[in-house]
Design a protein around this motif. Structure first.
Motif, PDB file in Angstrom:
ATOM      1  N   GLN A   1      14.009  42.803  26.788  1.00 27.12           N
ATOM      2  CA  GLN A   1      13.566  43.868  25.903  1.00 27.12           C
ATOM      3  C   GLN A   1      12.235  43.461  25.270  1.00 27.12           C
ATOM      4  OE1 GLN A   1      16.774  42.405  25.136  1.00 27.12           O
ATOM      5  NE2 GLN A   1      17.579  43.763  26.697  1.00 27.12           N
TER       6      GLN A   1
ATOM      7  N   SER B   1      12.697  50.119  22.476  1.00 26.05           N
ATOM      8  CA  SER B   1      12.231  49.002  23.296  1.00 26.05           C
ATOM      9  C   SER B   1      11.909  49.447  24.711  1.00 26.05           C
ATOM     10  CB  SER B   1      13.293  47.895  23.336  1.00 26.05           C
ATOM     11  OG  SER B   1      14.515  48.399  23.836  1.00 26.05           O
TER      12      SER B   1
ATOM     13  N   ASN C   1      12.500  48.071  28.451  1.00 23.67           N
ATOM     14  CA  ASN C   1      13.548  47.205  28.983  1.00 23.67           C
ATOM     15  C   ASN C   1      13.427  46.969  30.479  1.00 23.67           C
ATOM     16  OD1 ASN C   1      15.659  47.114  26.588  1.00 23.67           O
ATOM     17  ND2 ASN C   1      14.800  49.153  26.710  1.00 23.67           N
TER      18      ASN C   1
END
Length: 144
Positions: A13, A131, A133
């Motif tokens: 992340q 985030s 990812n």
């Protein structure tokens, strides 16, 4: 035919404020193909830090999409299809969270002996970017 498999999961992340996290899970599970659809199934035990119980994860791979379905102490279904926003509800004993994923990479290379799944996506909670990812799943047949 269902095979016993070793499943290695690597997650990364990158957060908008600049820091990064990584996780790795190595577990055993089942892997099989049926009518052109691949399935990966494995269990995760809860840990003292999270207070969550056991979770069974089902990954279904077909038609350029990867569907992640988690059942047990948490409940979540997410579909990863490149360029398609997917909304879902993440349910735990603590409550529900609205999640969305926008995949920009959905790739897999699988045979009946195993292979890999590679995902890159943006994760949103309540429509706010949380985030960027990456998820890499390697599936390898256990040889007795």
């Amino acid at each position: 035919m269902q095979i016993n498999a070793t499943i290695q999961i690597n997650g990364k992340q990158k957060y908008p404020e600049g820091h990064e996290d990584q996780q790795e899970l190595l577990t055993v599970g089942k892997f099989y193909e049926r009518n052109g659809v691949f399935y990966v199934v494995y269990k995760e035990a809860g840990n003292a830090a999270s207070d969550l119980g056991e979770v069974t994860t089902f990954i279904t791979i077909k038609d350029e999409s990867v569907v992640l379905n988690r059942k047990g102490a948490i409940d979540l279904t997410q579909e990863f299809r490149k360029g398609v926003l997917n909304n879902s509800i993440y349910t735990t004993c603590y409550g529900k969270i609205w999640l969305s994923v926008m995949p920009n990479k959905v790739e897999y290379d699988l045979t009946v002996q195993g292979g890999r799944i590679s995902l890159e996506y943006d994760l949103f909670v309540d429509d706010k970017l949380v985030s960027h990812n990456g998820l890499l799943v390697n599936v390898k047949e256990d040889i007795p």
